[in-house]
Design an enzyme around this catalytic site. Sequence first.
Site, short mmCIF file in Angstrom:
data_model
loop_
_atom_site.label_atom_id
_atom_site.label_comp_id
_atom_site.label_asym_id
_atom_site.label_seq_id
_atom_site.Cartn_x
_atom_site.Cartn_y
_atom_site.Cartn_z
N SER A 76 6.21 -1.66 -1.92
CA SER A 76 6.25 -2.47 -3.16
C SER A 76 5.28 -1.94 -4.21
O SER A 76 4.29 -2.59 -4.54
CB SER A 76 5.97 -3.95 -2.86
OG SER A 76 4.81 -4.11 -2.07
N PRO A 80 2.58 4.79 1.22
CA PRO A 80 3.11 5.13 2.54
C PRO A 80 2.02 5.63 3.49
O PRO A 80 1.13 6.39 3.11
CB PRO A 80 4.12 6.25 2.23
CG PRO A 80 4.57 5.96 0.83
CD PRO A 80 3.35 5.44 0.13
N GLY A 140 0.84 -1.20 0.00
CA GLY A 140 0.00 0.00 0.00
C GLY A 140 0.87 1.23 0.00
O GLY A 140 2.08 1.16 0.26
#
Length: 241
Positions: free
Chosen positions: A152, A81, A79
Amino acid sequence: MYKETNKRSIVKGISWRIVATTTTILIVYFFFDRLDLAIAAGLIETVLKVGLYWAHERIWQKLRWGKKKIEPFNLWFTGVPLSGKTTIANRVYEELEKLHIPIERLDAKDIRDVVPDIGFSRDDRNRHMKRIGHLIKTLQNNSISTVASFVSPYRESRKTIRQMVKNNVVVYLKADIESCKQRDYKGVYEKAFSGELKNFSGVNDVYEEPQHAEIVIDTDSMSVEEATQKIVTYVKKNYVK
């Protein structure tokens, strides 16, 4: 999984024999009215049955029949930050530890503290994810499951993880950028919008939403407790039956 030690088995045997021997002494004394005979019978029975109990436990410890192996799994939290990855992953990890399964916690910040020279370009992040994949694979080869939380942002790196590890479960923490800004106690979003921080996922760098996530959590509408329960229930249903 935990293995019963010889010491534990012996202590269990002794504690049970104290109860059983006392019962034997009382029964013999009741029928023969001889305390010496009752005590002798109790002592002989204790010595023999503690040894038999220990041997019985060791034999069953070696037998695989009736045992079910828990295959290692990887919970991959992704997800933007401050979407709640670390907070929810920590809670899930704490709950899974209570199941007494071998499990480790991996978080982006901890890994970057160990390897601080990792860049934030697309190539750097993809190479970094491949390193993480090797780490998880090594842990799984030792029957250790993992709870991993990384931004990611790119689909190709998440695909690499899925190809490298077994039983990969993508947990996508969906959150509105404005909500993440409100949680931003470090001011990183402000720095990203001002251009001070480059390659910031969701602001001046792309975040590619997962297309095939096993679990999707909307952190704008679901509490940490609700999200934790949903994820743990999924794990129990599919991997820890």
